[in-house]
Design a protein around this motif. Structure first.
Motif, PDB file in Angstrom:
ATOM      1  N   GLU A 101      27.754   2.234  48.324  1.00  0.00           N
ATOM      2  CA  GLU A 101      28.029   3.319  47.380  1.00  0.00           C
ATOM      3  C   GLU A 101      26.810   3.548  46.476  1.00  0.00           C
ATOM      4  OE1 GLU A 101      31.103   4.167  43.714  1.00  0.00           O
ATOM      5  OE2 GLU A 101      31.526   2.492  45.060  1.00  0.00           O
ATOM      6  N   LEU A 102      26.246   2.432  45.991  1.00  0.00           N
ATOM      7  CA  LEU A 102      25.064   2.554  45.130  1.00  0.00           C
ATOM      8  C   LEU A 102      23.872   3.107  45.904  1.00  0.00           C
ATOM      9  CD1 LEU A 102      25.306  -0.699  42.971  1.00  0.00           C
ATOM     10  CD2 LEU A 102      25.394   1.653  42.137  1.00  0.00           C
ATOM     11  N   ALA A 103      23.719   2.653  47.148  1.00  0.00           N
ATOM     12  CA  ALA A 103      22.604   3.146  47.974  1.00  0.00           C
ATOM     13  C   ALA A 103      22.714   4.661  48.138  1.00  0.00           C
ATOM     14  CB  ALA A 103      22.607   2.450  49.332  1.00  0.00           C
ATOM     15  N   GLU A 104      23.916   5.132  48.317  1.00  0.00           N
ATOM     16  CA  GLU A 104      24.140   6.575  48.477  1.00  0.00           C
ATOM     17  C   GLU A 104      23.786   7.322  47.175  1.00  0.00           C
ATOM     18  OE1 GLU A 104      24.686   8.406  50.966  1.00  0.00           O
ATOM     19  OE2 GLU A 104      25.086  10.263  49.843  1.00  0.00           O
ATOM     20  N   ARG A 105      24.163   6.742  46.054  1.00  0.00           N
ATOM     21  CA  ARG A 105      23.836   7.376  44.764  1.00  0.00           C
ATOM     22  C   ARG A 105      22.334   7.440  44.535  1.00  0.00           C
ATOM     23  NH1 ARG A 105      27.762   5.671  40.062  1.00  0.00           N
ATOM     24  NH2 ARG A 105      29.724   5.843  41.158  1.00  0.00           N
ATOM     25  N   PHE A 106      21.645   6.338  44.830  1.00  0.00           N
ATOM     26  CA  PHE A 106      20.191   6.340  44.671  1.00  0.00           C
ATOM     27  C   PHE A 106      19.568   7.371  45.610  1.00  0.00           C
ATOM     28  CE2 PHE A 106      20.669   2.401  42.317  1.00  0.00           C
ATOM     29  CZ  PHE A 106      19.582   2.405  41.474  1.00  0.00           C
ATOM     30  N   HIS A 107      20.083   7.449  46.810  1.00  0.00           N
ATOM     31  CA  HIS A 107      19.555   8.412  47.783  1.00  0.00           C
ATOM     32  C   HIS A 107      19.740   9.841  47.260  1.00  0.00           C
ATOM     33  CE1 HIS A 107      18.491  10.185  51.569  1.00  0.00           C
ATOM     34  NE2 HIS A 107      19.612  10.868  51.567  1.00  0.00           N
ATOM     35  N   ARG A 108      20.928  10.125  46.739  1.00  0.00           N
ATOM     36  CA  ARG A 108      21.203  11.483  46.230  1.00  0.00           C
ATOM     37  C   ARG A 108      20.290  11.817  45.045  1.00  0.00           C
ATOM     38  NH1 ARG A 108      26.920  10.652  46.866  1.00  0.00           N
ATOM     39  NH2 ARG A 108      27.072  10.318  44.637  1.00  0.00           N
ATOM     40  N   ALA A 109      20.110  10.818  44.168  1.00  0.00           N
ATOM     41  CA  ALA A 109      19.261  11.043  42.985  1.00  0.00           C
ATOM     42  C   ALA A 109      17.819  11.320  43.409  1.00  0.00           C
ATOM     43  CB  ALA A 109      19.317   9.825  42.058  1.00  0.00           C
ATOM     44  N   ALA A 221      14.642   1.408  46.577  1.00  0.00           N
ATOM     45  CA  ALA A 221      13.512   1.415  47.514  1.00  0.00           C
ATOM     46  C   ALA A 221      12.575   0.246  47.214  1.00  0.00           C
ATOM     47  CB  ALA A 221      12.757   2.738  47.391  1.00  0.00           C
ATOM     48  N   TRP A 222      12.335  -0.016  45.936  1.00  0.00           N
ATOM     49  CA  TRP A 222      11.449  -1.119  45.532  1.00  0.00           C
ATOM     50  C   TRP A 222      12.014  -2.450  46.033  1.00  0.00           C
ATOM     51  CZ3 TRP A 222      12.033  -5.567  42.656  1.00  0.00           C
ATOM     52  CH2 TRP A 222      10.859  -6.177  42.200  1.00  0.00           C
ATOM     53  N   GLY A 223      13.333  -2.611  45.937  1.00  0.00           N
ATOM     54  CA  GLY A 223      13.983  -3.874  46.319  1.00  0.00           C
ATOM     55  C   GLY A 223      13.830  -4.192  47.794  1.00  0.00           C
ATOM     56  N   LYS A 224      13.609  -3.196  48.598  1.00  0.00           N
ATOM     57  CA  LYS A 224      13.454  -3.432  50.042  1.00  0.00           C
ATOM     58  C   LYS A 224      12.144  -4.157  50.337  1.00  0.00           C
ATOM     59  CE  LYS A 224      16.433   0.156  51.681  1.00  0.00           C
ATOM     60  NZ  LYS A 224      16.582   1.577  51.650  1.00  0.00           N
ATOM     61  N   GLY A 225      11.205  -4.117  49.388  1.00  0.00           N
ATOM     62  CA  GLY A 225       9.911  -4.766  49.590  1.00  0.00           C
ATOM     63  C   GLY A 225       9.941  -6.271  49.400  1.00  0.00           C
ATOM     64  N   ASP A 226      11.062  -6.813  48.895  1.00  0.00           N
ATOM     65  CA  ASP A 226      11.204  -8.259  48.704  1.00  0.00           C
ATOM     66  C   ASP A 226      10.156  -8.869  47.771  1.00  0.00           C
ATOM     67  OD1 ASP A 226      13.393  -9.457  49.596  1.00  0.00           O
ATOM     68  OD2 ASP A 226      12.654  -9.969  51.579  1.00  0.00           O
ATOM     69  N   ALA A 227       9.629  -8.096  46.815  1.00  0.00           N
ATOM     70  CA  ALA A 227       8.650  -8.641  45.861  1.00  0.00           C
ATOM     71  C   ALA A 227       9.344  -9.622  44.912  1.00  0.00           C
ATOM     72  CB  ALA A 227       8.026  -7.497  45.067  1.00  0.00           C
ATOM     73  N   LYS A 228       8.611 -10.630  44.503  1.00  0.00           N
ATOM     74  CA  LYS A 228       9.151 -11.639  43.578  1.00  0.00           C
ATOM     75  C   LYS A 228       8.195 -11.761  42.383  1.00  0.00           C
ATOM     76  CE  LYS A 228      12.666 -13.276  45.962  1.00  0.00           C
ATOM     77  NZ  LYS A 228      13.985 -12.899  45.497  1.00  0.00           N
ATOM     78  N   PRO A 229       8.115 -10.744  41.523  1.00  0.00           N
ATOM     79  CA  PRO A 229       7.162 -10.801  40.413  1.00  0.00           C
ATOM     80  C   PRO A 229       7.363 -12.004  39.496  1.00  0.00           C
ATOM     81  CG  PRO A 229       8.684  -8.945  40.189  1.00  0.00           C
ATOM     82  CD  PRO A 229       8.878  -9.500  41.559  1.00  0.00           C
ATOM     83  N   GLY A 230       8.609 -12.467  39.395  1.00  0.00           N
ATOM     84  CA  GLY A 230       8.875 -13.603  38.511  1.00  0.00           C
ATOM     85  C   GLY A 230       8.088 -14.837  38.914  1.00  0.00           C
TER      86      GLY A 230
END
Ligand code: SF4
Length: 257
Positions: A101-109, A221-230
């Motif tokens: 549901e959230l993925a769809e909202r981000f996509h629409r935005a 989209a950023w989360g798909k990159g698996d970055a771990k800045p922490g």
């Protein structure tokens, strides 16, 4: 084998507008990251905001932001890389149906912002260098009328873990004026210290990012990159907090915007 759940109590003070905010927190004794310390940073931010709200009330200009008013949630919201990491992890922990549901909202935005020509402007970095371009981008974004994907029935659905930038946006003028800040004179509260800026400054050092943050609408989209800045700001809980507080002190000495 060290106990991963072991904690230590730390007491410290935060320099805020020439005064010191006394605070204490239970910190992980073992290896932790700046991202994992976010709940403590959010609590500190809440304490700063609470103090500012009391001062505004005492001065006869109470903060007018209320639950159910999501007018400001149509602006471009900066999210530090560490908050992006924490929110990504949180979204991954949700039931699959909710994630979809959230993925769809981000996509629409994103689609709506792309159709309005705003995405093209965001991906060009020149706007961060000029105040005029930054202001124009903020206006264009707002005029696209794209609500934050986390906004539900004009309420923030992630209120306890919302970004610091959202907490720091406090208004004392009439809420109606927030319907279009580019036309109306919205009066915001100047915080003596914005902890979001401190997180951005750490983010700027990671991968030499010019901003140190991403627009919230890019989160999925950023989360798909698996970055771990922490992982770039890690140590024992006490060590990471000490680094964060040292940066706060530096920026409180006149380096904040
Ligand atoms: S995260 Fe919450 S408070 Fe922030 S813009 Fe989105 S809905 Fe609004």
């Amino acid at each position: 084998m060290p106990d991963a759940s072991a904690t230590v109590r730390a007491t410290f003070s935060l320099p805020v507008a020439g005064a010191h905010l006394q605070a204490s927190a239970q910190l992980p004794a073992g290896q932790t990251t700046l991202t994992q310390l976010l709940p403590i940073i959010q609590n500190l931010e809440n304490a700063i905001i609470g103090r500012v709200a009391e001062e505004a009330q005492a001065a006869g200009s109470p903060i007018s932001c209320r639950a159910g008013c999501g007018a400001c949630c149509r602006q471009m919201v900066p999210v530090s890389l560490f908050e992006a990491e924490a929110l990504t992890e949180w979204m991954r922990s949700l039931p699959e149906e909710r994630q979809n549901e959230l993925a769809e909202r981000f996509h629409r935005a994103l689609s709506a912002l792309r159709d309005a020509g705003v995405i093209d402007k965001i991906v060009h970095d020149e706007w961060v260098l000029g105040e005029e371009q930054t202001q124009q981008l903020a206006i264009d974004y707002f005029h696209a009328h794209v609500a934050c994907p986390f906004l539900e029935n004009e309420n923030c659905s992630i209120h306890p873990i919302r970004p610091l930038a959202c907490r720091e946006y406090l208004v004392v003028s009439s809420p109606e004026l927030c319907q279009d800040p580019s036309v109306h004179d919205v009066t915001g509260v100047q915080l003596p210290l914005k902890l979001s800026r401190v997180l951005y400054s750490f983010g700027q050092q990671i991968e030499r990012d010019v901003r140190g943050w991403i627009p919230l609408v890019f989160l999925m989209a950023w989360g798909k990159g698996d970055a771990k800045p922490g992982d770039h700001v890690a140590g024992t809980g006490e060590e990471v907090l000490k680094r964060f507080l040292a940066r706060v002190a530096e920026m409180s000495d006149g380096h904040q915007d």
